[in-house]
Design a protein around this motif. Structure first.
Motif, mmCIF file in Angstrom:
data_model
loop_
_atom_site.group_PDB
_atom_site.id
_atom_site.type_symbol
_atom_site.label_atom_id
_atom_site.label_comp_id
_atom_site.label_asym_id
_atom_site.label_seq_id
_atom_site.Cartn_x
_atom_site.Cartn_y
_atom_site.Cartn_z
ATOM 1 N N ALA A 163 0.830 -1.207 0.000
ATOM 2 C CA ALA A 163 0.000 0.000 0.000
ATOM 3 C C ALA A 163 0.867 1.260 0.000
ATOM 4 O O ALA A 163 0.577 2.227 -0.722
ATOM 5 C CB ALA A 163 -0.937 -0.016 1.204
ATOM 6 N N LYS A 164 1.932 1.273 0.789
ATOM 7 C CA LYS A 164 2.823 2.442 0.819
ATOM 8 C C LYS A 164 3.488 2.660 -0.537
ATOM 9 O O LYS A 164 3.587 3.792 -1.026
ATOM 10 C CB LYS A 164 3.884 2.260 1.902
ATOM 11 C CG LYS A 164 3.342 2.373 3.319
ATOM 12 C CD LYS A 164 4.457 2.203 4.341
ATOM 13 C CE LYS A 164 3.909 2.281 5.757
ATOM 14 N NZ LYS A 164 4.987 2.062 6.764
ATOM 15 N N MET A 165 3.950 1.567 -1.135
ATOM 16 C CA MET A 165 4.597 1.651 -2.441
ATOM 17 C C MET A 165 3.622 2.173 -3.491
ATOM 18 O O MET A 165 3.955 3.045 -4.307
ATOM 19 C CB MET A 165 5.111 0.269 -2.836
ATOM 20 C CG MET A 165 5.690 0.162 -4.242
ATOM 21 S SD MET A 165 6.275 -1.529 -4.557
ATOM 22 C CE MET A 165 4.735 -2.464 -4.481
ATOM 23 N N GLU A 218 3.435 5.502 -6.088
ATOM 24 C CA GLU A 218 3.208 5.384 -7.525
ATOM 25 C C GLU A 218 1.989 6.200 -7.954
ATOM 26 O O GLU A 218 1.999 6.826 -9.024
ATOM 27 C CB GLU A 218 3.033 3.908 -7.903
ATOM 28 C CG GLU A 218 4.300 3.094 -7.733
ATOM 29 C CD GLU A 218 4.114 1.624 -8.027
ATOM 30 O OE1 GLU A 218 5.113 0.941 -8.310
ATOM 31 O OE2 GLU A 218 2.963 1.130 -7.969
ATOM 32 N N LEU A 219 0.951 6.192 -7.132
ATOM 33 C CA LEU A 219 -0.251 6.969 -7.444
ATOM 34 C C LEU A 219 0.072 8.461 -7.482
ATOM 35 O O LEU A 219 -0.390 9.188 -8.373
ATOM 36 C CB LEU A 219 -1.333 6.678 -6.409
ATOM 37 C CG LEU A 219 -2.632 7.477 -6.534
ATOM 38 C CD1 LEU A 219 -3.312 7.224 -7.871
ATOM 39 C CD2 LEU A 219 -3.577 7.129 -5.379
ATOM 40 N N CYS A 233 -0.366 10.953 -10.664
ATOM 41 C CA CYS A 233 -1.103 12.214 -10.594
ATOM 42 C C CYS A 233 -0.238 13.380 -11.067
ATOM 43 O O CYS A 233 -0.739 14.310 -11.715
ATOM 44 C CB CYS A 233 -1.592 12.459 -9.167
ATOM 45 S SG CYS A 233 -2.975 11.395 -8.680
ATOM 46 N N ASP A 234 1.045 13.333 -10.766
ATOM 47 C CA ASP A 234 1.945 14.373 -11.255
ATOM 48 C C ASP A 234 1.982 14.371 -12.781
ATOM 49 O O ASP A 234 1.951 15.430 -13.419
ATOM 50 C CB ASP A 234 3.358 14.161 -10.706
ATOM 51 C CG ASP A 234 3.491 14.557 -9.244
ATOM 52 O OD1 ASP A 234 2.587 15.253 -8.730
ATOM 53 O OD2 ASP A 234 4.480 14.156 -8.614
ATOM 54 N N VAL A 235 2.038 13.179 -13.378
ATOM 55 C CA VAL A 235 2.082 13.067 -14.839
ATOM 56 C C VAL A 235 0.804 13.629 -15.456
ATOM 57 O O VAL A 235 0.840 14.344 -16.463
ATOM 58 C CB VAL A 235 2.282 11.597 -15.264
ATOM 59 C CG1 VAL A 235 2.086 11.433 -16.770
ATOM 60 C CG2 VAL A 235 3.673 11.109 -14.867
ATOM 61 N N ALA A 261 4.810 1.081 -11.692
ATOM 62 C CA ALA A 261 5.764 0.076 -12.163
ATOM 63 C C ALA A 261 5.620 -1.253 -11.442
ATOM 64 O O ALA A 261 5.831 -2.318 -12.046
ATOM 65 C CB ALA A 261 7.184 0.608 -11.998
ATOM 66 N N SER A 262 5.237 -1.234 -10.178
ATOM 67 C CA SER A 262 5.138 -2.491 -9.421
ATOM 68 C C SER A 262 4.052 -3.402 -9.968
ATOM 69 O O SER A 262 4.078 -4.610 -9.744
ATOM 70 C CB SER A 262 4.867 -2.201 -7.947
ATOM 71 O OG SER A 262 3.571 -1.647 -7.764
#
Length: 277
Positions: A66-68, A72-73, A77-79, A231-232
């Motif tokens: 969840a932390k990872m 990534e989320l 969102c930045d993208v 990526a995960s």
């Protein structure tokens, strides 16, 4: 008239769902100056862990996953230039039939009025002009997608707001092409059993029942990069295997069915904000 910006709120179940179904519209409308708000309902803890460790396998730690996936989320969102990210942080319920469906505290086990009340509070804060979520079947039957649909529709009833409301969908003509596309990229596609085949045939809508076709071709690169930020979960994201160029050719249109509207805008439409600007 008001100085409040037009606002799009997308309600999704897991980290990465925002890119798959709505990455194009989130990027497009952000570029047009519309405020974009993403609500992600679960923590994604039933996703793959580092090295592709699957849920239930030794070494899979849902809290660490969840932390990872939160990181990534945020990168996704930045993208996509998402203006505001809100997380309800319910425990990921996993795929239909998994034991995690029944875990206390999972999103699937959360009473709809409880989840809806939290989402209604966000709706009152952001006052979205357009709300996007899944249909009653969560597009393909995922418990958390179904629950996201339920709390979204219930939250709307709790507020006095009258946004345009859309459910994500896909034209059946495109669904029929997916088998060919997956074989094109070397996917091993076993013949489904009759029950699975019948269920797959019901995903999406006939083309003439889709109310809204939004061209996001110009933002397909951002959509691809947003997916790649997760990526995960790359092993589970088939679209990344296409490469950016082919992805852009195939995934430049995002489609929806409009289920609530106070503008009177004619359908079919090509803009979620038709009648609002």
């Amino acid at each position: 008239m008001t100085d409040r910006p037009l606002t799009l709120m997308a309600v999704h179940a897991h980290p990465d769902d925002e890119a798959t179904g709505t990455g194009g519209v989130l990027a497009r409308y952000a570029a047009e100056g519309i405020r974009t708000v993403l609500v992600t309902c679960t923590d994604g803890g039933c996703g793959d862990g580092p090295g592709g460790v699957k849920p239930g396998d030794p070494g899979h730690d849902p809290a660490a996953v969840a932390k990872m996936r939160r990181r990534e989320l945020e990168a996704s969102c930045d993208v996509l230039k998402v203006g505001d990210l809100e997380m309800l942080d319910y425990a990921d319920s996993g795929m239909a039939g998994w034991p995690s469906n029944d875990a206390p505290g999972s999103f699937w086990q959360t009473p709809v009025p409880e989840g809806a009340a939290r989402l209604a509070e966000l709706m009152r804060h952001y006052r979205p002009d357009v709300v996007v979520t899944y249909d009653e079947n969560g597009f393909y039957g995922h418990p958390d997608h179904i629950q996201a649909h339920r709390i979204t529709m219930a939250a709307l009833e709790m507020t006095a707001l009258t946004p345009k409301v859309y459910w994500t969908t896909m034209p059946r003509s495109m669904m029929q092409r997916f088998g060919e596309i997956m074989r094109e990229f070397g996917e091993d596609m076993p013949e489904p059993d009759p029950a699975e085949a019948a269920a797959m045939a019901e995903i999406g809508l006939p083309d003439d029942e889709i109310t809204t076709w939004v061209d996001t071709t110009a933002f397909s690169g951002q959509k691809f990069d947003a997916l790649a930020a997760h990526a995960s979960q790359g092993e589970n994201i088939f679209f990344l295997r296409m490469g950016k160029k082919r992805f852009g050719e195939l995934m430049g249109m995002e489609t929806f069915v409009r289920v609530q509207d106070a503008t009177g805008a004619a359908v079919p439409e090509t803009d979620l904000f038709a009648g609002l600007r």
